[in-house]
Design a protein around this motif. Structure first.
Motif, PDB file in Angstrom:
ATOM      1  N   ARG A  15      27.303 -11.201  28.045  1.00 49.27           N
ATOM      2  CA  ARG A  15      26.516 -11.764  26.940  1.00 49.27           C
ATOM      3  C   ARG A  15      25.276 -10.919  26.681  1.00 49.27           C
ATOM      4  NH1 ARG A  15      22.689 -15.028  24.879  1.00 49.27           N
ATOM      5  NH2 ARG A  15      23.363 -16.679  23.478  1.00 49.27           N
ATOM      6  N   LEU A  16      24.595 -10.524  27.741  1.00 50.99           N
ATOM      7  CA  LEU A  16      23.400  -9.691  27.605  1.00 50.99           C
ATOM      8  C   LEU A  16      23.738  -8.366  26.917  1.00 50.99           C
ATOM      9  CD1 LEU A  16      20.391  -9.279  28.203  1.00 50.99           C
ATOM     10  CD2 LEU A  16      21.047  -8.367  30.422  1.00 50.99           C
ATOM     11  N   THR A  17      24.844  -7.767  27.312  1.00 51.23           N
ATOM     12  CA  THR A  17      25.290  -6.517  26.685  1.00 51.23           C
ATOM     13  C   THR A  17      25.560  -6.720  25.197  1.00 51.23           C
ATOM     14  OG1 THR A  17      26.251  -5.726  28.755  1.00 51.23           O
ATOM     15  CG2 THR A  17      27.085  -4.728  26.738  1.00 51.23           C
ATOM     16  N   LEU A  18      26.241  -7.808  24.876  1.00 49.54           N
ATOM     17  CA  LEU A  18      26.549  -8.091  23.467  1.00 49.54           C
ATOM     18  C   LEU A  18      25.284  -8.342  22.652  1.00 49.54           C
ATOM     19  CD1 LEU A  18      29.706 -10.341  23.808  1.00 49.54           C
ATOM     20  CD2 LEU A  18      29.588  -8.150  22.635  1.00 49.54           C
ATOM     21  N   VAL A  19      24.333  -9.058  23.218  1.00 48.09           N
ATOM     22  CA  VAL A  19      23.086  -9.322  22.501  1.00 48.09           C
ATOM     23  C   VAL A  19      22.360  -7.997  22.231  1.00 48.09           C
ATOM     24  CG1 VAL A  19      20.800 -10.402  22.696  1.00 48.09           C
ATOM     25  CG2 VAL A  19      22.852 -11.706  23.258  1.00 48.09           C
ATOM     26  N   ALA A  75      29.525   0.762   1.951  1.00 47.76           N
ATOM     27  CA  ALA A  75      30.692   0.679   2.834  1.00 47.76           C
ATOM     28  C   ALA A  75      30.244   0.635   4.299  1.00 47.76           C
ATOM     29  CB  ALA A  75      31.631   1.860   2.595  1.00 47.76           C
ATOM     30  N   ALA A  76      29.271   1.477   4.655  1.00 41.08           N
ATOM     31  CA  ALA A  76      28.754   1.475   6.021  1.00 41.08           C
ATOM     32  C   ALA A  76      28.076   0.144   6.338  1.00 41.08           C
ATOM     33  CB  ALA A  76      27.775   2.630   6.215  1.00 41.08           C
ATOM     34  N   GLN A  77      27.398  -0.404   5.337  1.00 42.63           N
ATOM     35  CA  GLN A  77      26.720  -1.691   5.511  1.00 42.63           C
ATOM     36  C   GLN A  77      27.742  -2.804   5.746  1.00 42.63           C
ATOM     37  OE1 GLN A  77      24.375  -2.574   2.056  1.00 42.63           O
ATOM     38  NE2 GLN A  77      22.990  -3.908   3.184  1.00 42.63           N
ATOM     39  N   THR A  78      28.829  -2.800   5.001  1.00 44.60           N
ATOM     40  CA  THR A  78      29.889  -3.792   5.182  1.00 44.60           C
ATOM     41  C   THR A  78      30.491  -3.675   6.571  1.00 44.60           C
ATOM     42  OG1 THR A  78      30.392  -3.850   2.822  1.00 44.60           O
ATOM     43  CG2 THR A  78      32.134  -4.578   4.314  1.00 44.60           C
ATOM     44  N   ASP A  79      30.750  -2.452   7.011  1.00 44.44           N
ATOM     45  CA  ASP A  79      31.291  -2.225   8.349  1.00 44.44           C
ATOM     46  C   ASP A  79      30.321  -2.738   9.414  1.00 44.44           C
ATOM     47  OD1 ASP A  79      33.163  -0.997  10.311  1.00 44.44           O
ATOM     48  OD2 ASP A  79      31.434   0.313  10.699  1.00 44.44           O
ATOM     49  N   CYS A  80      29.059  -2.444   9.251  1.00 44.05           N
ATOM     50  CA  CYS A  80      28.041  -2.879  10.207  1.00 44.05           C
ATOM     51  C   CYS A  80      27.961  -4.408  10.225  1.00 44.05           C
ATOM     52  CB  CYS A  80      26.696  -2.258   9.843  1.00 44.05           C
ATOM     53  SG  CYS A  80      25.438  -2.447  11.114  1.00 44.05           S
ATOM     54  N   ASP A  81      27.982  -5.030   9.061  1.00 44.59           N
ATOM     55  CA  ASP A  81      27.941  -6.496   8.986  1.00 44.59           C
ATOM     56  C   ASP A  81      29.160  -7.112   9.663  1.00 44.59           C
ATOM     57  OD1 ASP A  81      25.528  -6.382   7.614  1.00 44.59           O
ATOM     58  OD2 ASP A  81      26.440  -6.677   5.642  1.00 44.59           O
ATOM     59  N   ASP A  82      30.323  -6.497   9.490  1.00 44.36           N
ATOM     60  CA  ASP A  82      31.545  -6.982  10.149  1.00 44.36           C
ATOM     61  C   ASP A  82      31.427  -6.866  11.665  1.00 44.36           C
ATOM     62  OD1 ASP A  82      32.638  -7.500   7.650  1.00 44.36           O
ATOM     63  OD2 ASP A  82      33.935  -5.723   7.649  1.00 44.36           O
ATOM     64  N   ARG A  83      30.861  -5.755  12.126  1.00 44.11           N
ATOM     65  CA  ARG A  83      30.681  -5.566  13.568  1.00 44.11           C
ATOM     66  C   ARG A  83      29.683  -6.574  14.137  1.00 44.11           C
ATOM     67  NH1 ARG A  83      29.232   0.460  13.961  1.00 44.11           N
ATOM     68  NH2 ARG A  83      29.023  -0.032  16.161  1.00 44.11           N
ATOM     69  N   ILE A  84      28.639  -6.883  13.384  1.00 47.43           N
ATOM     70  CA  ILE A  84      27.672  -7.890  13.822  1.00 47.43           C
ATOM     71  C   ILE A  84      28.370  -9.251  13.937  1.00 47.43           C
ATOM     72  CG2 ILE A  84      25.640  -9.228  13.124  1.00 47.43           C
ATOM     73  CD1 ILE A  84      24.562  -6.567  11.878  1.00 47.43           C
ATOM     74  N   ALA A  85      29.130  -9.608  12.928  1.00 51.09           N
ATOM     75  CA  ALA A  85      29.830 -10.895  12.934  1.00 51.09           C
ATOM     76  C   ALA A  85      30.793 -10.994  14.116  1.00 51.09           C
ATOM     77  CB  ALA A  85      30.566 -11.105  11.613  1.00 51.09           C
ATOM     78  N   ALA A  86      31.514  -9.899  14.392  1.00 51.47           N
ATOM     79  CA  ALA A  86      32.454  -9.903  15.519  1.00 51.47           C
ATOM     80  C   ALA A  86      31.711 -10.076  16.845  1.00 51.47           C
ATOM     81  CB  ALA A  86      33.267  -8.617  15.523  1.00 51.47           C
ATOM     82  N   ALA A  87      30.614  -9.361  17.011  1.00 42.68           N
ATOM     83  CA  ALA A  87      29.838  -9.468  18.245  1.00 42.68           C
ATOM     84  C   ALA A  87      29.232 -10.866  18.391  1.00 42.68           C
ATOM     85  CB  ALA A  87      28.744  -8.402  18.288  1.00 42.68           C
ATOM     86  N   GLU A  88      28.751 -11.430  17.289  1.00 44.71           N
ATOM     87  CA  GLU A  88      28.213 -12.787  17.341  1.00 44.71           C
ATOM     88  C   GLU A  88      29.306 -13.791  17.689  1.00 44.71           C
ATOM     89  OE1 GLU A  88      26.327 -13.093  13.507  1.00 44.71           O
ATOM     90  OE2 GLU A  88      24.392 -12.421  14.320  1.00 44.71           O
ATOM     91  N   GLY A  89      30.513 -13.560  17.217  1.00 47.96           N
ATOM     92  CA  GLY A  89      31.650 -14.411  17.576  1.00 47.96           C
ATOM     93  C   GLY A  89      31.947 -14.334  19.065  1.00 47.96           C
ATOM     94  N   GLU A  90      31.877 -13.132  19.618  1.00 51.34           N
ATOM     95  CA  GLU A  90      32.090 -12.961  21.053  1.00 51.34           C
ATOM     96  C   GLU A  90      31.014 -13.685  21.856  1.00 51.34           C
ATOM     97  OE1 GLU A  90      33.201  -9.076  22.689  1.00 51.34           O
ATOM     98  OE2 GLU A  90      33.505  -8.421  20.616  1.00 51.34           O
ATOM     99  N   VAL A  91      29.777 -13.621  21.385  1.00 53.35           N
ATOM    100  CA  VAL A  91      28.682 -14.325  22.069  1.00 53.35           C
ATOM    101  C   VAL A  91      28.944 -15.827  22.045  1.00 53.35           C
ATOM    102  CG1 VAL A  91      26.224 -14.924  21.958  1.00 53.35           C
ATOM    103  CG2 VAL A  91      26.927 -12.541  21.738  1.00 53.35           C
ATOM    104  N   ALA A  92      29.395 -16.333  20.906  1.00 53.84           N
ATOM    105  CA  ALA A  92      29.696 -17.765  20.801  1.00 53.84           C
ATOM    106  C   ALA A  92      30.801 -18.153  21.786  1.00 53.84           C
ATOM    107  CB  ALA A  92      30.085 -18.123  19.374  1.00 53.84           C
ATOM    108  N   GLU A  93      31.823 -17.323  21.906  1.00 56.60           N
ATOM    109  CA  GLU A  93      32.906 -17.588  22.865  1.00 56.60           C
ATOM    110  C   GLU A  93      32.374 -17.576  24.295  1.00 56.60           C
ATOM    111  OE1 GLU A  93      36.147 -14.861  22.264  1.00 56.60           O
ATOM    112  OE2 GLU A  93      36.293 -15.373  20.137  1.00 56.60           O
ATOM    113  N   LEU A  94      31.534 -16.604  24.599  1.00 58.39           N
ATOM    114  CA  LEU A  94      30.947 -16.540  25.937  1.00 58.39           C
ATOM    115  C   LEU A  94      30.077 -17.758  26.218  1.00 58.39           C
ATOM    116  CD1 LEU A  94      29.973 -12.774  26.203  1.00 58.39           C
ATOM    117  CD2 LEU A  94      31.702 -13.970  27.545  1.00 58.39           C
ATOM    118  N   ASP A  95      29.348 -18.208  25.221  1.00 56.58           N
ATOM    119  CA  ASP A  95      28.521 -19.403  25.389  1.00 56.58           C
ATOM    120  C   ASP A  95      29.372 -20.619  25.737  1.00 56.58           C
ATOM    121  OD1 ASP A  95      26.196 -17.984  24.955  1.00 56.58           O
ATOM    122  OD2 ASP A  95      25.969 -18.628  22.864  1.00 56.58           O
TER     123      ASP A  95
END
Length: 104
Positions: A15-19, A75-95
């Motif tokens: 979780r710390l790594t993902l944050v 396009a880079a912004q969309t990719d970055c936003d998608d990566r943020i959303a995926a990482a936030e989803g992983e944090v939610a799962e870890l929580d």
């Protein structure tokens, strides 16, 4: 340390790594937004210049280049936003996993 505590520690470390990754991605997203704002201002400047003066081939090329750069940043912004959303989803799962581990 028992297996349950070890598992919880691993989850917390993940979780710390993902944050940290989310923080880095948010910084990248901010830089992209700032770059896009600058390029959009350049597009507006070029459009105004083209409207005020006779259209020159160089101004049109500059405008097309600025628009192309803006699209690449979007396009880079969309990719970055998608990566943020995926990482936030992983944090939610870890929580959820951490909450479950605490109850047992």
């Amino acid at each position: 340390m028992n297996d349950q505590a070890s598992s919880a520690t691993e989850l917390l470390q993940r979780r710390l790594t993902l944050v940290g990754q989310i923080s880095t991605l948010n910084a990248q997203a901010l830089k992209l937004r700032q770059s896009l704002a600058g390029i959009e201002m350049e597009v507006l400047r070029l459009e105004l210049e083209i409207g005020r003066t006779a259209t020159s081939a160089q101004l049109v090329r500059d405008l097309h280049e600025a628009e192309k750069n803006a699209e690449a940043i979007r396009a880079a912004q969309t990719d970055c936003d998608d990566r943020i959303a995926a990482a936030e989803g992983e944090v939610a799962e870890l929580d959820l996993l951490l909450a479950t581990a605490r109850r047992t």
